[in-house]
Write a protein that holds these residues in place. Structure first.
Motif, PDB file in Angstrom:
ATOM      1  N   MET A  53       0.844  -1.202   0.000  1.00  0.00           N
ATOM      2  CA  MET A  53       0.000   0.000   0.000  1.00  0.00           C
ATOM      3  C   MET A  53       0.882   1.256   0.000  1.00  0.00           C
ATOM      4  O   MET A  53       0.632   2.209  -0.740  1.00  0.00           O
ATOM      5  CB  MET A  53      -0.914  -0.011   1.228  1.00  0.00           C
ATOM      6  N   GLY A  54       1.937   1.242   0.826  1.00  0.00           N
ATOM      7  CA  GLY A  54       2.880   2.368   0.879  1.00  0.00           C
ATOM      8  C   GLY A  54       3.547   2.600  -0.464  1.00  0.00           C
ATOM      9  O   GLY A  54       3.695   3.744  -0.916  1.00  0.00           O
ATOM     10  N   ILE A  55       3.920   1.501  -1.141  1.00  0.00           N
ATOM     11  CA  ILE A  55       4.578   1.617  -2.455  1.00  0.00           C
ATOM     12  C   ILE A  55       3.612   2.166  -3.499  1.00  0.00           C
ATOM     13  O   ILE A  55       3.972   3.033  -4.305  1.00  0.00           O
ATOM     14  CB  ILE A  55       5.166   0.254  -2.882  1.00  0.00           C
ATOM     15  N   VAL A  56       2.367   1.690  -3.477  1.00  0.00           N
ATOM     16  CA  VAL A  56       1.352   2.178  -4.434  1.00  0.00           C
ATOM     17  C   VAL A  56       1.146   3.685  -4.256  1.00  0.00           C
ATOM     18  O   VAL A  56       1.104   4.448  -5.231  1.00  0.00           O
ATOM     19  CB  VAL A  56       0.019   1.411  -4.263  1.00  0.00           C
ATOM     20  N   ILE A  57       1.033   4.126  -2.992  1.00  0.00           N
ATOM     21  CA  ILE A  57       0.855   5.566  -2.710  1.00  0.00           C
ATOM     22  C   ILE A  57       2.073   6.359  -3.201  1.00  0.00           C
ATOM     23  O   ILE A  57       1.939   7.411  -3.836  1.00  0.00           O
ATOM     24  CB  ILE A  57       0.611   5.810  -1.196  1.00  0.00           C
ATOM     25  N   ALA A  58       3.290   5.815  -2.920  1.00  0.00           N
ATOM     26  CA  ALA A  58       4.524   6.508  -3.325  1.00  0.00           C
ATOM     27  C   ALA A  58       4.612   6.625  -4.850  1.00  0.00           C
ATOM     28  O   ALA A  58       4.986   7.679  -5.381  1.00  0.00           O
ATOM     29  CB  ALA A  58       5.746   5.771  -2.780  1.00  0.00           C
ATOM     30  N   VAL A  59       4.251   5.531  -5.561  1.00  0.00           N
ATOM     31  CA  VAL A  59       4.271   5.557  -7.034  1.00  0.00           C
ATOM     32  C   VAL A  59       3.279   6.606  -7.544  1.00  0.00           C
ATOM     33  O   VAL A  59       3.589   7.393  -8.445  1.00  0.00           O
ATOM     34  CB  VAL A  59       3.954   4.159  -7.622  1.00  0.00           C
ATOM     35  N   GLY A  60       2.072   6.623  -6.945  1.00  0.00           N
ATOM     36  CA  GLY A  60       1.051   7.604  -7.341  1.00  0.00           C
ATOM     37  C   GLY A  60       1.538   9.031  -7.156  1.00  0.00           C
ATOM     38  O   GLY A  60       1.396   9.880  -8.056  1.00  0.00           O
ATOM     39  N   LEU A  61       2.150   9.299  -5.997  1.00  0.00           N
ATOM     40  CA  LEU A  61       2.658  10.654  -5.713  1.00  0.00           C
ATOM     41  C   LEU A  61       3.802  11.034  -6.657  1.00  0.00           C
ATOM     42  O   LEU A  61       3.915  12.178  -7.084  1.00  0.00           O
ATOM     43  CB  LEU A  61       3.128  10.740  -4.252  1.00  0.00           C
ATOM     44  N   LEU A  62       4.632  10.036  -6.980  1.00  0.00           N
ATOM     45  CA  LEU A  62       5.764  10.277  -7.882  1.00  0.00           C
ATOM     46  C   LEU A  62       5.267  10.641  -9.284  1.00  0.00           C
ATOM     47  O   LEU A  62       5.809  11.532  -9.946  1.00  0.00           O
ATOM     48  CB  LEU A  62       6.641   9.023  -7.942  1.00  0.00           C
ATOM     49  N   VAL A  63       4.218   9.949  -9.724  1.00  0.00           N
ATOM     50  CA  VAL A  63       3.637  10.228 -11.048  1.00  0.00           C
ATOM     51  C   VAL A  63       2.975  11.608 -11.063  1.00  0.00           C
ATOM     52  O   VAL A  63       3.093  12.364 -12.030  1.00  0.00           O
ATOM     53  CB  VAL A  63       2.625   9.129 -11.442  1.00  0.00           C
ATOM     54  N   VAL A  64       2.299  11.967  -9.959  1.00  0.00           N
ATOM     55  CA  VAL A  64       1.567  13.239  -9.901  1.00  0.00           C
ATOM     56  C   VAL A  64       2.522  14.426  -9.770  1.00  0.00           C
ATOM     57  O   VAL A  64       2.414  15.422 -10.508  1.00  0.00           O
ATOM     58  CB  VAL A  64       0.559  13.239  -8.725  1.00  0.00           C
ATOM     59  N   PHE A  65       3.480  14.345  -8.821  1.00  0.00           N
ATOM     60  CA  PHE A  65       4.317  15.512  -8.515  1.00  0.00           C
ATOM     61  C   PHE A  65       5.672  15.507  -9.226  1.00  0.00           C
ATOM     62  O   PHE A  65       6.327  16.535  -9.334  1.00  0.00           O
ATOM     63  CB  PHE A  65       4.545  15.624  -7.003  1.00  0.00           C
ATOM     64  N   GLY A  66       6.138  14.333  -9.676  1.00  0.00           N
ATOM     65  CA  GLY A  66       7.432  14.267 -10.364  1.00  0.00           C
ATOM     66  C   GLY A  66       7.284  14.613 -11.829  1.00  0.00           C
ATOM     67  O   GLY A  66       6.193  14.806 -12.347  1.00  0.00           O
ATOM     68  N   GLY A  67       8.420  14.688 -12.531  1.00  0.00           N
ATOM     69  CA  GLY A  67       8.389  14.812 -13.979  1.00  0.00           C
ATOM     70  C   GLY A  67       8.339  16.223 -14.541  1.00  0.00           C
ATOM     71  O   GLY A  67       8.465  16.412 -15.742  1.00  0.00           O
ATOM     72  N   ALA A  68       8.142  17.239 -13.702  1.00  0.00           N
ATOM     73  CA  ALA A  68       8.029  18.608 -14.239  1.00  0.00           C
ATOM     74  C   ALA A  68       9.382  19.320 -14.287  1.00  0.00           C
ATOM     75  O   ALA A  68       9.476  20.460 -14.740  1.00  0.00           O
ATOM     76  CB  ALA A  68       7.046  19.410 -13.394  1.00  0.00           C
ATOM     77  N   GLY A  69      10.433  18.674 -13.778  1.00  0.00           N
ATOM     78  CA  GLY A  69      11.756  19.289 -13.779  1.00  0.00           C
ATOM     79  C   GLY A  69      11.974  20.276 -12.649  1.00  0.00           C
ATOM     80  O   GLY A  69      12.910  21.081 -12.677  1.00  0.00           O
ATOM     81  N   LYS A  70      11.096  20.249 -11.636  1.00  0.00           N
ATOM     82  CA  LYS A  70      11.240  21.175 -10.501  1.00  0.00           C
ATOM     83  C   LYS A  70      12.341  20.677  -9.569  1.00  0.00           C
ATOM     84  O   LYS A  70      12.574  19.477  -9.450  1.00  0.00           O
ATOM     85  CB  LYS A  70       9.920  21.258  -9.729  1.00  0.00           C
ATOM     86  N   THR A  71      12.959  21.634  -8.857  1.00  0.00           N
ATOM     87  CA  THR A  71      13.977  21.253  -7.877  1.00  0.00           C
ATOM     88  C   THR A  71      13.461  21.521  -6.464  1.00  0.00           C
ATOM     89  O   THR A  71      12.574  22.358  -6.268  1.00  0.00           O
ATOM     90  CB  THR A  71      15.291  22.037  -8.093  1.00  0.00           C
TER      91      THR A  71
END
Length: 486
Positions: A49-67
């Motif tokens: 469950m923790g991994i699923v939540i982490a993957v979801g958050l990574l997909v939502v908030f990651g990828g925009a090139g923000k630091t």
């Protein structure tokens, strides 16, 4: 240094926070129960469950090139893809841990806590653009792994493996930190983004910077099993419990290559012909050593360990290509795509090795697969898919992984690396086809272990289907990876 932490920083690192909090749940439950282990399936579900939540958050908030955190971490396409591959690999390894005799039972909560802590280190490592953050990520990931291997119920080999891994891993970390010290001494900075612009000039004009870069690169070569720094790999992979081996061969390798890619993407290879030549030769030697040594192995895990070394050589070709290319996104997307395919097929092969282990001390040899196709036709078919994909036979995902990787190398004029990659792939056909021949052509009584293996079986079947399905949609998938890096 001014460090203002805002809400955006917290949101960007939310996958790491989610993983850390999820890791505390099973171990806290055990403490509250008076040091009695809760049902392992509950512990596993809490972790997943923790991994699923982490993957979801990574997909939502990651990828925009923000630091985040004063440019110490970056959340771009590399972070997103490599982070998701590593977390899904960790999830598959945890499912194996739940059903493997060397890892299940007492101390399962502690084991899951350590695996999740290691995954937090992995997320730091894939997003780190400051060399000190890279070091923190490396150590957090590695220290948890040393303990995980030593905790195995198997008494002799796992303790030896943990000690070897600890000593050589510490040596690699020391080399890496030594290199970082030289880079800091030259540039007054450890942030990759800050010296990226002039790294090619610095490496030509400053011997100390070149010295630092060489040591950083050598530190990574140890971590990702590049020959001649690969000697620990077969012993540690054989001695560690099979789920841990799968975890190291996929998740650890993926995030280590992510950090390696960021350092090489500074284009310092363009400025130093010697470093460029050294890395090319290391890639060729790694491919040859891994594949030729694998031919001599009868132990299934040792064979897969040498196979893993050979694949490090292939991936290094992609890293070098990204380091010298004007269009770094093409070379980097080749590396990410290859790591995705490599993760699926290696996890699958190790999962089947795990299913064959009847006790924590059981050693599985290739000859033990005799008659396996008659006893378990579906699992044997999945193993065949994994091995053919590792060989690079179309239409599996492994073929397209090599195609994109070598295509990028040829595009940058690194024809000889691509040729050596193809020769090495031909050598690998022998030892990848041998288990298939033994399973289908030899009479024997091979069978999976007696204990319940339903979760591992489902994982194996899903990965085999994914390899075939993603092979057919590899074009759009590669395009999606490349777009996310632009």
């Amino acid at each position: 240094m001014n460090m203002n932490i805002g809400l955006s920083d917290i949101l960007l690192v939310s996958p790491m926070i989610a993983l850390f909090l999820a890791s505390l749940v099973p171990i806290t439950a055990k403490v509250l129960r008076g040091n009695r282990e809760q049902n392992p399936i509950i512990t596993l579900c809490q972790a997943l469950m923790g991994i699923v939540i982490a993957v979801g958050l990574l997909v939502v908030f990651g990828g925009a090139g923000k630091t985040a955190f004063n440019n110490g971490l970056i959340f771009d396409g590399v972070t997103q893809w490599m982070g998701v591959i590593a977390l899904l690999s960790a999830a598959a390894a945890m499912i194996m841990m739940y059903e493997n005799p060397a890892t299940t039972g007492r101390q399962f909560s502690e084991l899951i806590f350590l695996a999740m802590s290691s995954a937090v280190g992995m997320l730091i490592l894939v997003s780190a653009v400051d060399l000190l953050m890279v070091f923190i990520g490396l150590e957090m990931m590695s220290l948890a792994l040393y303990l995980m291997i030593a905790m195995s119920h198997e008494e002799k080999l796992s303790k030896e493996a943990a000690l070897k891994y600890f000593i050589l891993g510490s040596f690699a970390s020391a080399l890496f930190l030594y290199g970082v010290a030289f880079i800091f001494g030259t540039t007054g900075n450890t942030n990759i983004l800050s010296f990226m612009e002039n790294a090619a000039d610095l490496i030509q004009t400053s011997r100390l910077f070149l010295f630092g870069m060489v040591f950083v690169v050598l530190g990574f070569c140890f971590k990702v099993s590049i020959a001649p720094f690969h000697a620990w790999t077969p012993d540690v992979y054989q001695g560690a419990p099979t789920p841990h081996t799968a975890f190291m061969a996929t998740a650890v390798k993926t995030v280590s290559f992510a950090a390696f890619l960021r350092v090489i993407a500074t284009r310092s290879l363009v400025g130093s012909e010697h470093l460029f030549d050294m890395l090319q030769w290391l890639a060729v030697i790694t491919m040859i050593v891994g594949n030729t040594a694998a031919i001599l192995q009868n132990n299934l895990k040792r064979m897969l360990a040498y196979s893993s070394i050979a694949h490090s050589g292939y991936i290094l070709v992609g890293v070098i290509t990204a380091g010298v290319s004007d269009d770094a996104a093409f070379g980097a997307s080749g590396v990410i795509f290859y790591l995705l395919s490599y993760g699926l097929m290696t996890l699958g092969a190790f999962a089947i090795a795990s299913m064959l282990e009847k006790s924590e001390n059981h050693i599985v040899n290739v000859d033990d697969l005799a008659g396996f196709a008659k006893q378990r036709p579906m699992i044997a078919l999945c193993m065949t898919v994994f091995l053919l994909s590792l060989t690079g036979i179309p239409p599996t995902l492994g073929f397209f992984g090599k195609f994109y990787l070598f295509n990028a190398a040829i595009g940058e004029g690194l024809m000889w690396l691509a040729i050596w990659g193809m020769i090495s792939s031909v050598i690998s056909v022998y030892y990848y086809l041998r288990p298939i021949v033994v399973m289908y052509m030899k009479e024997g009584q091979a069978d999976v272990a007696e204990h319940s293996l339903n979760a591992t079986t489902v994982t194996v079947v899903v990965m085999a289907i994914a390899i075939l399905f993603l092979g057919f949609v590899s074009g759009p998938l590669f395009t999606a990876v490349e777009k996310s890096l632009l």
